[in-house]
Design a protein around this motif. Structure first.
Motif, short mmCIF file in Angstrom:
data_model
loop_
_atom_site.label_atom_id
_atom_site.label_comp_id
_atom_site.label_asym_id
_atom_site.label_seq_id
_atom_site.Cartn_x
_atom_site.Cartn_y
_atom_site.Cartn_z
N PRO A 169 89.30 57.60 -3.71
CA PRO A 169 90.69 57.99 -4.00
C PRO A 169 90.78 58.94 -5.19
CG PRO A 169 90.28 55.76 -4.74
CD PRO A 169 89.05 56.21 -4.02
N THR A 170 91.75 59.82 -5.12
CA THR A 170 92.03 60.77 -6.18
C THR A 170 93.51 60.70 -6.52
OG1 THR A 170 90.30 62.28 -5.44
CG2 THR A 170 92.03 63.23 -6.80
N ALA A 171 93.80 60.59 -7.80
CA ALA A 171 95.19 60.66 -8.26
C ALA A 171 95.55 62.14 -8.35
CB ALA A 171 95.33 60.00 -9.63
N ILE B 232 91.39 72.91 -17.46
CA ILE B 232 90.73 71.99 -18.39
C ILE B 232 90.09 70.90 -17.54
CG2 ILE B 232 91.01 70.32 -20.26
CD1 ILE B 232 93.69 71.83 -20.92
N VAL B 233 88.82 70.64 -17.77
CA VAL B 233 88.14 69.52 -17.12
C VAL B 233 87.70 68.58 -18.23
CG1 VAL B 233 86.22 68.78 -15.65
CG2 VAL B 233 87.31 71.02 -15.26
N VAL C 112 89.34 64.17 -15.24
CA VAL C 112 90.68 64.73 -15.06
C VAL C 112 90.56 66.25 -15.05
CG1 VAL C 112 93.03 64.91 -15.98
CG2 VAL C 112 91.72 62.78 -16.30
N VAL C 113 91.14 66.88 -14.04
CA VAL C 113 91.16 68.34 -13.94
C VAL C 113 92.61 68.80 -14.00
CG1 VAL C 113 90.58 70.36 -12.54
CG2 VAL C 113 89.06 68.34 -12.54
N VAL D 175 97.46 68.18 -11.79
CA VAL D 175 96.52 67.23 -12.40
C VAL D 175 95.85 66.43 -11.30
CG1 VAL D 175 96.23 65.31 -14.01
CG2 VAL D 175 98.01 67.02 -14.43
N ARG D 176 94.52 66.37 -11.36
CA ARG D 176 93.73 65.53 -10.45
C ARG D 176 92.86 64.62 -11.30
NH1 ARG D 176 89.86 67.99 -7.84
NH2 ARG D 176 89.80 66.46 -6.19
#
Length: 154
Positions: A7-9, A74-75, A85-86, A101-102
């Motif tokens: 899963p990815t937010a 930004i990573v 977080v990307v 945002v991921r």
């Protein structure tokens, strides 16, 4: 439960401010504290980790930037257990920015990962809404502090 895909937010928001201003709002704690965390040991920078605090909850996290491209991306790695977080900043017409945002790399069993992704999606949605209110209207909404008025449990 085993997941077919981790899963990815994911969340995103159009902020009607120039991309350089939105980018700076995320890297500069003097601005970010207006809508997200309460204290930081410094700016986001690939050369050194920082500590972010949410003093109303008595929690903090170490943040390490692995990649930073001014006004674009930004990573970072943060939290415990650590996730990635990307942040992606896209210039839009009319001096606006689309900020995406991921957050991914959650740990635990399938249900635990899904629950973490759901919580993260909600949290980052509040961050982006707070950033929009601050950057567009100069309003500090207190969304993060008001999210858990009874405090948070570890």
């Amino acid at each position: 439960m085993e997941l077919k895909e981790a899963p990815t937010a994911e969340t995103a928001m159009l902020i009607r401010r120039p991309v350089a201003e939105v980018f700076e709002a995320i890297v500069d704690p003097a601005v970010t504290t207006k809508f997200w965390f309460t204290h930081s040991t410094g700016r986001l920078d690939a050369s050194k980790p920082v500590e972010w605090e949410w003093r109303m909850y008595g929690v903090s996290t170490r943040v390490e930037v692995s990649e930073i491209v001014s006004n674009e991306k930004i990573v970072m790695r943060w939290s415990d257990p650590t996730t990635t977080v990307v942040w992606t900043f896209s210039e839009m017409p009319g001096d606006a920015t689309f900020l995406e945002v991921r957050n991914f790399g959650f740990s635990g069993l399938g249900d635990e990962q899904v629950n973490q992704a759901i919580g993260s999606t909600g949290g980052f949605t509040l961050v982006l809404a707070g950033a929009k209110a601050w950057l567009e209207h100069g309003l500090t909404l207190g969304l993060i502090g008001d999210r858990h008025p009874r405090g948070i449990s570890a």
